[in-house]
Design a protein around this motif. Structure first.
Motif, PDB file in Angstrom:
ATOM      1  N   LYS A  28      78.700  33.199 110.952  1.00 11.82           N
ATOM      2  CA  LYS A  28      78.280  33.524 109.586  1.00 11.82           C
ATOM      3  C   LYS A  28      79.497  33.535 108.648  1.00 11.82           C
ATOM      4  CE  LYS A  28      75.221  37.003 107.622  1.00 11.82           C
ATOM      5  NZ  LYS A  28      74.536  38.267 107.986  1.00 11.82           N
ATOM      6  N   ASN A  31      80.446  30.060 107.747  1.00  7.48           N
ATOM      7  CA  ASN A  31      79.513  29.572 106.736  1.00  7.48           C
ATOM      8  C   ASN A  31      79.961  30.050 105.345  1.00  7.48           C
ATOM      9  OD1 ASN A  31      77.311  29.073 105.028  1.00  7.48           O
ATOM     10  ND2 ASN A  31      75.802  29.903 106.417  1.00  7.48           N
ATOM     11  N   TRP A  34      83.288  28.391 104.228  1.00  9.12           N
ATOM     12  CA  TRP A  34      83.133  27.008 103.817  1.00  9.12           C
ATOM     13  C   TRP A  34      82.345  26.855 102.525  1.00  9.12           C
ATOM     14  CZ3 TRP A  34      81.163  26.032 109.371  1.00  9.12           C
ATOM     15  CH2 TRP A  34      82.245  25.895 110.244  1.00  9.12           C
ATOM     16  N   ASN A  35      81.443  27.774 102.254  1.00  6.86           N
ATOM     17  CA  ASN A  35      80.487  27.588 101.157  1.00  6.86           C
ATOM     18  C   ASN A  35      80.704  28.485  99.952  1.00  6.86           C
ATOM     19  OD1 ASN A  35      78.713  25.453 102.115  1.00  6.86           O
ATOM     20  ND2 ASN A  35      78.289  26.856 103.799  1.00  6.86           N
ATOM     21  N   GLU A  88      71.828  35.061 111.032  1.00  5.74           N
ATOM     22  CA  GLU A  88      72.426  33.897 110.399  1.00  5.74           C
ATOM     23  C   GLU A  88      71.940  33.788 108.949  1.00  5.74           C
ATOM     24  OE1 GLU A  88      72.737  30.568 113.765  1.00  5.74           O
ATOM     25  OE2 GLU A  88      70.686  31.248 113.373  1.00  5.74           O
ATOM     26  N   GLU A  90      71.684  30.811 105.491  1.00  5.13           N
ATOM     27  CA  GLU A  90      71.599  29.391 105.153  1.00  5.13           C
ATOM     28  C   GLU A  90      72.957  28.836 104.733  1.00  5.13           C
ATOM     29  OE1 GLU A  90      68.831  27.447 105.449  1.00  5.13           O
ATOM     30  OE2 GLU A  90      67.972  29.240 106.354  1.00  5.13           O
ATOM     31  N   SER A  91      73.133  27.552 104.955  1.00  2.00           N
ATOM     32  CA  SER A  91      74.303  26.836 104.458  1.00  2.00           C
ATOM     33  C   SER A  91      73.992  26.402 103.029  1.00  2.00           C
ATOM     34  CB  SER A  91      74.590  25.617 105.335  1.00  2.00           C
ATOM     35  OG  SER A  91      75.689  24.902 104.826  1.00  2.00           O
ATOM     36  N   LYS A  92      74.565  27.122 102.090  1.00  5.16           N
ATOM     37  CA  LYS A  92      74.379  26.843 100.664  1.00  5.16           C
ATOM     38  C   LYS A  92      75.566  27.434  99.932  1.00  5.16           C
ATOM     39  CE  LYS A  92      71.978  31.055  99.413  1.00  5.16           C
ATOM     40  NZ  LYS A  92      71.133  31.619  98.404  1.00  5.16           N
TER      41      LYS A  92
END
Length: 152
Positions: A28, A31, A34-35, A88, A90-92
C-alpha cells in the motif's frame, strides 16, 4: 518449553497476523509513493519511501523472530490478504493530504496491534518479542505524530 515461553503457538499466530498486516501495508505504501500528486509531491514522496524502507526492515525482523521461535512465517500473499486487517487501495492519483490520512489511519491500527502483541508476549514470558515490538511502537508513535504535524 522453548526459550521459557509459555505459549509459542499463540505468539507465532499473532506475529504471523502482524506479518500479514506489514506486507499488505508495504504494498500500500508503494502505491501511495508512486501515485502521490500535487504540490506536496516531493516531500510526501520522499517521506513515504522512508516509511516503507522501515516497514521492510520490520518485515524481516518479524519473520526472523517467528523462525527463532521454531515456527515458519507465512509467505503467501493470498494468506496475507485473507488475514490482514489492513486493506489494499486503488492505483490512482492521491494528493499529499490523502496519502498522509491513509498512512495515519493504518498507523493507528498498527499501534494498537503492536500494543496487543506486546501484552500477549509479556503474559507468555516472551520478553524478546515484547522488546522488538516496543521499538516498533516507538517508531510508529513518533512517525504518526510527525505525519499529523505535517498534515495540519
Amino acid at each position: 518449553m522453548l526459550l521459557g515461553i509459555k505459549n509459542v503457538k499463540e505468539i507465532v499466530e499473532e506475529l504471523n497476523n502482524y506479518l500479514a498486516d506489514l506486507n499488505v501495508f508495504y504494498g500500500k505504501l508503494h502505491n501511495l509513493h508512486w501515485n502521490v500528486e500535487g504540490k506536496e509531491f516531493f516531500t510526501v514522496h520522499e517521506n513515504v519511501e522512508k516509511i516503507y524502507d522501515k516497514v521492510n526492515e520490520e518485515i524481516d525482523e518479524i519473520a526472523e523472530r517467528i523462525l527463532t521461535l521454531g515456527q515458519r512465517p507465512k509467505v503467501k500473499y493470498s494468506e496475507y490478504l485473507e488475514i490482514s486487517n489492513i486493506k489494499e487501495i486503488e492505483s490512482k492519483g492521491y494528493n499529499g493530504k490523502e496519502v498522509i490520512d491513509v498512512i495515519i489511519s493504518d498507523f493507528e491500527y498498527i499501534i494498537n496491534k503492536i500494543r496487543n502483541i506486546i501484552e500477549k508476549a509479556s503474559e507468555n514470558n516472551d520478553e524478546v518479542t515484547a522488546d522488538i515490538l516496543t521499538g516498533s511502537l516507538a517508531y510508529y508513535e513518533k512517525t504518526a505524530w510527525m505525519l499529523n504535524a505535517m498534515n495540519k
